[in-house]
Scaffold this motif. Sequence first.
Motif, PDB file in Angstrom:
ATOM      1  N   LEU A  84      44.919  52.010  41.521  1.00  0.00           N
ATOM      2  CA  LEU A  84      44.272  50.758  41.160  1.00  0.00           C
ATOM      3  C   LEU A  84      45.210  49.606  41.484  1.00  0.00           C
ATOM      4  CD1 LEU A  84      42.720  51.758  37.715  1.00  0.00           C
ATOM      5  CD2 LEU A  84      41.463  51.301  39.827  1.00  0.00           C
ATOM      6  N   THR A  85      44.656  48.415  41.579  1.00  0.00           N
ATOM      7  CA  THR A  85      45.452  47.231  41.863  1.00  0.00           C
ATOM      8  C   THR A  85      45.222  46.174  40.785  1.00  0.00           C
ATOM      9  OG1 THR A  85      43.799  46.004  43.165  1.00  0.00           O
ATOM     10  CG2 THR A  85      45.096  47.666  44.337  1.00  0.00           C
ATOM     11  N   ARG A  86      46.179  45.286  40.658  1.00  0.00           N
ATOM     12  CA  ARG A  86      45.980  44.080  39.847  1.00  0.00           C
ATOM     13  C   ARG A  86      45.973  42.890  40.791  1.00  0.00           C
ATOM     14  NH1 ARG A  86      49.166  40.286  37.467  1.00  0.00           N
ATOM     15  NH2 ARG A  86      51.082  41.475  37.786  1.00  0.00           N
ATOM     16  N   ARG A  87      44.875  42.150  40.753  1.00  0.00           N
ATOM     17  CA  ARG A  87      44.718  41.009  41.643  1.00  0.00           C
ATOM     18  C   ARG A  87      45.673  39.881  41.249  1.00  0.00           C
ATOM     19  NH1 ARG A  87      39.843  40.616  44.379  1.00  0.00           N
ATOM     20  NH2 ARG A  87      39.546  38.429  43.831  1.00  0.00           N
ATOM     21  N   THR A  88      46.074  39.094  42.211  1.00  0.00           N
ATOM     22  CA  THR A  88      46.988  37.994  41.930  1.00  0.00           C
ATOM     23  C   THR A  88      46.312  36.936  41.065  1.00  0.00           C
ATOM     24  OG1 THR A  88      46.350  36.960  44.019  1.00  0.00           O
ATOM     25  CG2 THR A  88      48.333  38.321  44.041  1.00  0.00           C
ATOM     26  N   ASP A  89      47.115  36.162  40.385  1.00  0.00           N
ATOM     27  CA  ASP A  89      46.588  35.194  39.419  1.00  0.00           C
ATOM     28  C   ASP A  89      46.015  33.940  40.071  1.00  0.00           C
ATOM     29  OD1 ASP A  89      47.276  36.790  37.241  1.00  0.00           O
ATOM     30  OD2 ASP A  89      49.293  35.957  37.111  1.00  0.00           O
TER      31      ASP A  89
END
Length: 226
Positions: A84-89
């Motif tokens: 999974l990824t965490r999208r940039t803010d």
Amino acid sequence: MPLPLASDPLDASAVAASPFAPQRFRAVAEPRLTLDPDAVYAGEPTGDDWLNPDGRLFEPQPRLRDAAVLVPIVAREPEASVILTRRTDHLSSHAGQIAFPGGKIDPTDASPAEAALREAEEEIGLDRGLVEMLGYAAPYHTRSGFRILPVLAMIRPGYRATPNPNEVADVFEVPLGFLMNPDNHRINFREAPSGRRYFYEMPYGDHYIWGVTAGILRRIYERLYI
């Protein structure tokens, strides 16, 4: 503790005991999935409004835009895991949220799977030579106007993620057994101008998996294990 690589010595009884070992998962998934996207599109959709009373998104929606996401299942032993990824803010939509690699299907993409692979290459540098397709899950309709086709695939453990800093803040793995355990599928809600909206959430450590990503995982669980 880091997940073991395929080359690590393993206890044979531990592998046999895990229903989420790569080969056992493959045996469950392949008969219940298809590599024909047209057949999947013709079937029953799922989506954001599944938990909500109006169900408007399951009526014909010509405004829905087609997208595809890769559900990358790493063939680790004794238990597979999911990338999974965490999208940039700073992104204009869904900033900071947990997501699968993926995006809109372009006219030049030969198939939804090709779109998912292209996006995974662009977002996390995933070498498509390490990817083996398992099949498509049901299309997922979102309130933001997308019809997302999840593409399940097995990933060889030797992959190395190279996140695109313009889109991805973090890449991590979650044990498949955690994500496919209904005890970890919680229903929550938020108040909206149109009323209360319900959604799935699957908090894992410091990672808050919810909304579309959790909804897709829940539907995969229902497809494969119910």
